[in-house]
Design an enzyme around this catalytic site. Structure first.
Site, mmCIF file in Angstrom:
data_model
loop_
_atom_site.group_PDB
_atom_site.id
_atom_site.type_symbol
_atom_site.label_atom_id
_atom_site.label_comp_id
_atom_site.label_asym_id
_atom_site.label_seq_id
_atom_site.Cartn_x
_atom_site.Cartn_y
_atom_site.Cartn_z
ATOM 1 N N GLY A 21 -30.754 -8.314 16.212
ATOM 2 C CA GLY A 21 -30.101 -9.450 16.859
ATOM 3 C C GLY A 21 -30.866 -9.879 18.095
ATOM 4 O O GLY A 21 -31.659 -9.126 18.666
ATOM 5 N N ASP A 56 -13.447 -7.522 25.727
ATOM 6 C CA ASP A 56 -13.742 -8.256 24.487
ATOM 7 C C ASP A 56 -13.467 -7.379 23.268
ATOM 8 O O ASP A 56 -14.264 -7.308 22.346
ATOM 9 C CB ASP A 56 -15.205 -8.712 24.489
#
Length: 677
Positions: A19, A135
């Site tokens: 990523g 989160d």
């Protein structure tokens, strides 16, 4: 970006990109010392000189390493390579919780509690260190192949927690799992994480999130204003005690939630007990929403609703104007009011007056625009740059600057929008900028393992990925199903520029049917005849020699297994060969002792495209030849396979002269020497 094959820190060989982020890139690498896969986060090259970002990266690496827990993705190493900071993290080879729920819903309630216990245990440790995740969502919770939970991105939460950035009024997290105080930009606390965990528990039980909407704002408003939908209305089998855990964790007011993750875990662990079967529905103490409703200025002119739709009991008609003040007007109105439908005439006159005013204003505006030479910007959306330029020129406009940005809906090279927007009026001859699409931006790679190859290809190609197939034999995965994928699920990449290799099962290798042979009676055969028989039928002979007064020298005296026994091809048959009658006092017997070392056979690999491997697994093929009064080097004395170092004692009968010993291992002579008295 770091190239594949690069050895980072002289230890971690880069295998692939997992990523790309705003601060760092994440790579899949191999630890060449421990020979295991790891995830390596490396600070982007263009940010090395940014002191604040470098300090934040270092804080993240240091703080994350302090959160040591089996259910938190751990940091294994921290270092620098040619001045480039990196940290090495545990690589979790498995799906995230979102995909697990999607593929396995509905989950058994005991499985739900098992998963939640691991999540809450990790969150409790983080909160103990005053770390708030901010989160928490199923996409940030990974599962290894044994079903163990690993929470990711704790490092980011810690880094933000230790920085000087104020989190109040800053909205973080995914809106489906965001607490009401986060959506309002309020202070984020440990209870905010507990709210997110409660939403995850709701999704584990039902398979869906409680609130959905067309926009993030609409979803956020539901978190603030609406009650959590009842689980038991959808599934009465869910105990009220378990639903109460969800209701308490997701209470609108943080004061009504659990004080700690450990308290929630303790309550959850007993939620399936029968003694809690009559538990009442949880009701919060502080209400649903204490926020004041703000009325926008645009609605101030609207008539205030007093909640009563009925007209007044005694409505008072408005007083007529005094005809004495304006005789003509009073006379006209008096005459008009005598007409039955006087109010219709008044309405028509009013409409005509309004239309005339609008027409006059529009004509005036048109005249002004014509005088100034203004034109409307045409709509050139989805046109090529050349076609858009032609259309602008036909409208009397010029092409301005070209801007580029990613778009998931507009193909690369085509116009997303104009600047100013289409439909606006501007002076003829002015320039208009074009915003051109670079194609789709970053997209998450889906998990297609376990799916059929056709379904996986359709899914990936629809997203814009190129797909390459690689076949592999598998004893566990059904034929034509995906075993693995070259890029892990949920890694963000650019589809148009990415090729994904799918490892597809060919199924189990065919098992050869055993070729059985019924043994012939070799008694009274010559040694040469027995060797020919063994060669024709794929058998291996092990020979021993004995003196015999009844059997002629060189003939077979006995065999094992016995004649008529069925054996597989390749089996070893032991035979006894007669040495004839032993002569008295004329023979010198010498025993030769030696050892044959075992040499591991090499593995032969055929064409890798066929993935067909043959392994020589029998061991070393050893053949022993002796020459003495009873044996000749032209005949094999012993023929066998060994899988370890083996010692031999070979007797030699020497009346006259000398003998000879020769040992052959896998076709190569390893011993050849004379034997004397």
């Amino acid at each position: 970006m770091i190239d594949k094959g690069y050895l980072l820190g002289e230890r971690y060989r880069i295998l692939d990109t997992l990523g790309e982020g705003g601060m760092a890139n994440v790579y899949l690498a191999e630890d060449i010392i421990l020979q295991r896969k790891v995830a390596v986060k490396v600070l982007r090259l263009d940010l090395q000189k940014e002191s604040q970002i470098l300090a934040r990266f270092q804080r993240e690496a240091l703080a994350t390493s302090e959160l040591s827990h089996p259910n938190i993705v751990s940091v294994l190493d921290v270092g620098t390579d040619h001045g480039l900071p990196y940290m090495v993290m545990e690589y979790v080879d498995g799906p995230d919780l979102k995909d697990y729920i999607r593929e396995n819903s509905p989950l058994d309630l005991h499985e739900v509690i098992r998963i939640m216990d691991q999540i809450l245990s990790a969150v409790a440790l983080a909160h103990k260190h005053n770390v708030i995740h901010r989160d928490l969502k199923p996409q940030n919770i990974l599962m290894d192949k044994r079903g163990n939970i690993k929470i990711a991105d704790f490092g980011i939460a810690v880094a933000l927690n230790q920085s000087s950035i104020t989190q109040t009024n800053s909205v973080m997290g995914s809106v489906h799992y965001m607490s009401p105080e986060q959506t309002r930009g309020g202070l984020v606390t440990k209870q905010s994480d507990i709210y997110s965990v409660g939403i995850i528990l709701y999704e584990l039980i039902t398979g869906k999130v409680p609130f959905n909407g067309d926009t993030p704002v609409s979803i956020a408003l539901k978190h603030v204003q609406e009650e959590i939908p009842s689980i038991r209305e959808k599934d009465p089998e869910v105990p009220q005690a378990l639903e109460n855990v969800v209701l308490k964790a997701t209470a609108k007011d943080p004061r009504d939630r659990y004080e700690s993750a450990q308290e929630m875990k303790n309550d959850l662990d007993t939620s399936l007990d029968k003694n809690r079967g009559d538990e009442p529905v949880f009701i919060p103490d502080h209400g649903v929403n204490n926020d004041k409703t703000i009325i926008l200025p645009a609605f101030n002119s609207v008539k205030k609703d007093d909640g009563n739709d009925d007209p007044p009991e005694n409505p008072k008609p408005p007083a007529d104007p005094d005809p004495q003040e304006n005789p003509k007007k009073g006379s006209f109105l008096a005459t008009l009011k005598k007409h039955k439908w006087w109010w219709i005439f008044v309405g028509i006159v009013a409409i005509l007056i309004v239309c005339m005013m609008v027409f006059a204003l529009d004509a005036k505006n048109s005249a002004n625009k014509a005088a100034q030479g203004t034109v409307r910007i045409p709509d050139v959306t989805n046109l090529t740059e050349e076609s858009a330029e032609n259309r602008l020129e036909k409208s009397g406009l010029e092409l301005g600057k070209i801007h580029h940005r990613n778009s998931d809906s507009i193909d690369a090279g085509r116009v997303i929008n104009t600047k100013p927007n289409s439909g606006n009026s501007i002076t003829r001859g002015k320039s208009v900028d074009l915003i051109i699409s670079n194609g789709a931006g970053m997209a998450k790679v889906p998990d297609v393992t376990g799916q059929t190859y056709e379904a996986a290809v359709d899914k990936l190609q629809d997203m814009g990925f190129d797909v390459v197939r690689e076949n592999q034999i598998s004893n566990t995965v059904s034929p034509d199903h995906v075993i693995d994928q070259s890029i892990a699920a949920d890694v963000e990449v650019k589809p148009k520029q990415t090729t994904i290799t799918l490892i597809v099962s060919k199924g189990q290798p065919p098992k050869p049917k055993p070729n059985m042979i019924k043994l012939k009676n070799l008694k009274n055969y010559s040694l040469k005849g027995a060797q020919d028989y063994a060669k024709e039928n794929g058998l291996t002979l092990q020979i021993s020699e004995k003196y015999s007064q009844n059997v002629e020298k060189g003939m077979i005296m006995a065999m094992s297994p016995n004649p008529g026994t069925k054996v597989e091809k390749g089996s070893t048959i032991t035979i006894s060969v007669s040495k004839g009658e032993k002569e008295k006092n004329t023979e010198t017997n010498i025993t030769k002792n030696f050892t044959v070392d075992y040499a591991p056979p090499k593995t032969l690999k055929e064409d890798t495209d066929n993935h067909n491997e043959k392994e020589l697994d029998k061991g070393n093929h050893v053949q022993i030849y002796i020459k003495d009064d009873d044996h000749s080097l032209s005949n094999i004395y012993r023929d066998l396979y060994i899988k370890r170092d083996m010692s031999f004692s070979i007797p030699f009968s020497l009346k006259n002269g000398s003998g000879e010993l020769r040992v052959v291992r896998d076709g190569q002579t390893i011993l050849n020497e004379k034997v004397t008295k």
